[in-house]
Scaffold this active site. Structure first.
Site, PDB file in Angstrom:
ATOM      1  N   CYS A 145       0.839  -1.203   0.000  1.00 24.05           N
ATOM      2  CA  CYS A 145       0.000   0.000   0.000  1.00 24.05           C
ATOM      3  C   CYS A 145       0.872   1.250   0.000  1.00 24.05           C
ATOM      4  CB  CYS A 145      -0.928  -0.030   1.229  1.00 24.05           C
ATOM      5  SG  CYS A 145      -2.087   1.341   1.298  1.00 24.05           S
ATOM      6  N   CYS A 146       1.917   1.258   0.850  1.00 17.14           N
ATOM      7  CA  CYS A 146       2.846   2.403   0.888  1.00 17.14           C
ATOM      8  C   CYS A 146       3.544   2.579  -0.464  1.00 17.14           C
ATOM      9  CB  CYS A 146       3.889   2.214   1.982  1.00 17.14           C
ATOM     10  SG  CYS A 146       3.297   2.542   3.660  1.00 17.14           S
ATOM     11  N   CYS A 195      -1.030   8.578   7.299  1.00 16.60           N
ATOM     12  CA  CYS A 195      -2.364   8.298   6.790  1.00 16.60           C
ATOM     13  C   CYS A 195      -3.307   7.959   7.952  1.00 16.60           C
ATOM     14  CB  CYS A 195      -2.312   7.118   5.829  1.00 16.60           C
ATOM     15  SG  CYS A 195      -1.383   7.437   4.335  1.00 16.60           S
ATOM     16  N   CYS A 202      -3.363   4.470   9.587  1.00 16.94           N
ATOM     17  CA  CYS A 202      -2.063   4.016  10.103  1.00 16.94           C
ATOM     18  C   CYS A 202      -1.499   4.951  11.169  1.00 16.94           C
ATOM     19  CB  CYS A 202      -1.077   3.877   8.953  1.00 16.94           C
ATOM     20  SG  CYS A 202      -1.619   2.682   7.717  1.00 16.94           S
ATOM     21  N   CYS A 211       9.442   1.929   6.657  1.00 15.85           N
ATOM     22  CA  CYS A 211       9.038   1.153   5.490  1.00 15.85           C
ATOM     23  C   CYS A 211       9.630   1.626   4.201  1.00 15.85           C
ATOM     24  CB  CYS A 211       7.533   1.229   5.331  1.00 15.85           C
ATOM     25  SG  CYS A 211       6.978   2.877   4.950  1.00 15.85           S
TER      26      CYS A 211
HETATM   27  S1  SF4 Z   1       0.662   4.717   5.664  1.00 15.15           S
HETATM   28 FE1  SF4 Z   1      -1.029   3.186   5.624  1.00 15.15          FE
HETATM   29  S2  SF4 Z   1      -2.664   4.004   4.291  1.00 15.15           S
HETATM   30 FE2  SF4 Z   1      -0.783   5.238   3.994  1.00 15.15          FE
HETATM   31  S3  SF4 Z   1       0.163   4.351   2.226  1.00 15.15           S
HETATM   32 FE3  SF4 Z   1       1.113   3.322   3.973  1.00 15.15          FE
HETATM   33  S4  SF4 Z   1      -0.174   1.521   4.453  1.00 15.15           S
HETATM   34 FE4  SF4 Z   1      -1.314   2.814   3.000  1.00 15.15          FE
END
Ligand code: SF4
Length: 267
Positions: free
Chosen positions: A128-129, A210, A213, A238
């Site tokens: 997702c990131c 986000c 998170c 990450c």
């Molecule tokens: S912080 Fe969470 S919602 Fe944002 S991009 Fe990464 S995993 Fe996705």
């Protein structure tokens, strides 16, 4: 209680720190000025809209420095963060560019893994990131030779050695002008200069990412405890500021450069 009231405490040597920060920003603006008059600056602030980055945006504007500002709008930011982004866009002298993820990639990922896939596994959270942050970051930095971040040594053990200038990527320098600032210094500057900030900071969100998170932290918890709180500490860096091994030549002109995997994670 307001974050300014709670945290604003200048270090004894705050004036010297501020002078070093201003000098670093001036260096970035001077060394990475636009190639052509009126063209885009080759240095840009990666602005997460957190307290540190609002300080840097304020300093860039206060000194009328030729440094751009960009925001990664992931599509999962808090309403308060989006409002601050619009406010920054409306008031900043330096141009503020917004980079969003590719819609098709987001739709496919959400259809396949679900809207809240980040809780299922570290791999899915990083996927997702990658879609929402890393790929847009690569686009944001594609024509930049330097970027500026609000990293501070105090933020976590993983950031304890953050240098003022990170030259580990010969292709793109990374300036960390707040490396030696304390949290108290950040809020002292915000208070003294009436800098706009995210109201979530008043609700015990020291580090804001986000919405799915990020959570508020309790008294005594680590600064970044509210980020990806369901994961082990070691997994949390990450992307945006993880050291990269870069083999590309530093001599590659920016216009020809391949987008690198940046020193990841905009906070
Ligand atoms: S912080 Fe969470 S919602 Fe944002 S991009 Fe990464 S995993 Fe996705």
């Amino acid at each position: 209680m307001k974050a300014t009231e709670l945290h604003a405490r200048a270090s004894a040597d705050f004036d010297a720190k501020l002078a070093r920060t201003q000098a670093l920003l001036q260096q970035a603006a001077r060394d990475y000025a636009p190639v052509l008059p009126g063209g885009p600056a080759l240095a840009s602030l990666a602005c997460s809209l957190g307290a540190e980055d609002m300080v840097l945006a304020h300093l860039i504007n206060a000194q009328s420095l030729n440094i751009g500002i960009f925001v990664l709008e992931t599509g999962r930011l808090h309403a308060q963060t989006l409002e601050l982004m619009r406010q920054l866009q409306a008031t900043s002298r330096a141009p503020v560019e917004i980079f969003q993820p590719k819609n098709e990639a987001v739709v496919q990922f959400v259809q396949r893994e679900g809207q809240d896939a980040m809780y299922k596994s570290i791999a899915l959270r990083k996927a997702c990131c990658q879609i929402r942050k890393m790929e847009p970051l690569e686009r944001a930095l594609a024509d930049k030779r330097a970027w500026i971040t609000g990293l501070r040594r105090e933020q976590s053990d993983a950031r304890a050695e953050v240098p003022f200038i990170d030259d580990s990527n010969p292709h793109r320098l990374k300036f960390n002008p707040l490396a030696e600032w304390t949290w108290g210094d950040v809020w002292f500057y915000i208070q003294a200069n009436n800098v706009a900030y995210n109201p979530l900071h008043d609700a015990f969100f020291p580090s804001i990412g986000c919405e799915p998170c990020t959570r508020a932290i309790a008294l005594g918890e680590d600064f970044r405890a509210g980020r990806w709180w369901w994961e082990d500490e070691a997994a949390k860096e990450c992307g945006l500021h993880v050291k990269e091994e870069v083999e590309r030549s530093a001599l590659t002109p920016p216009s020809l450069a391949q987008p690198s995997t940046p020193n990841a994670q905009p906070s």
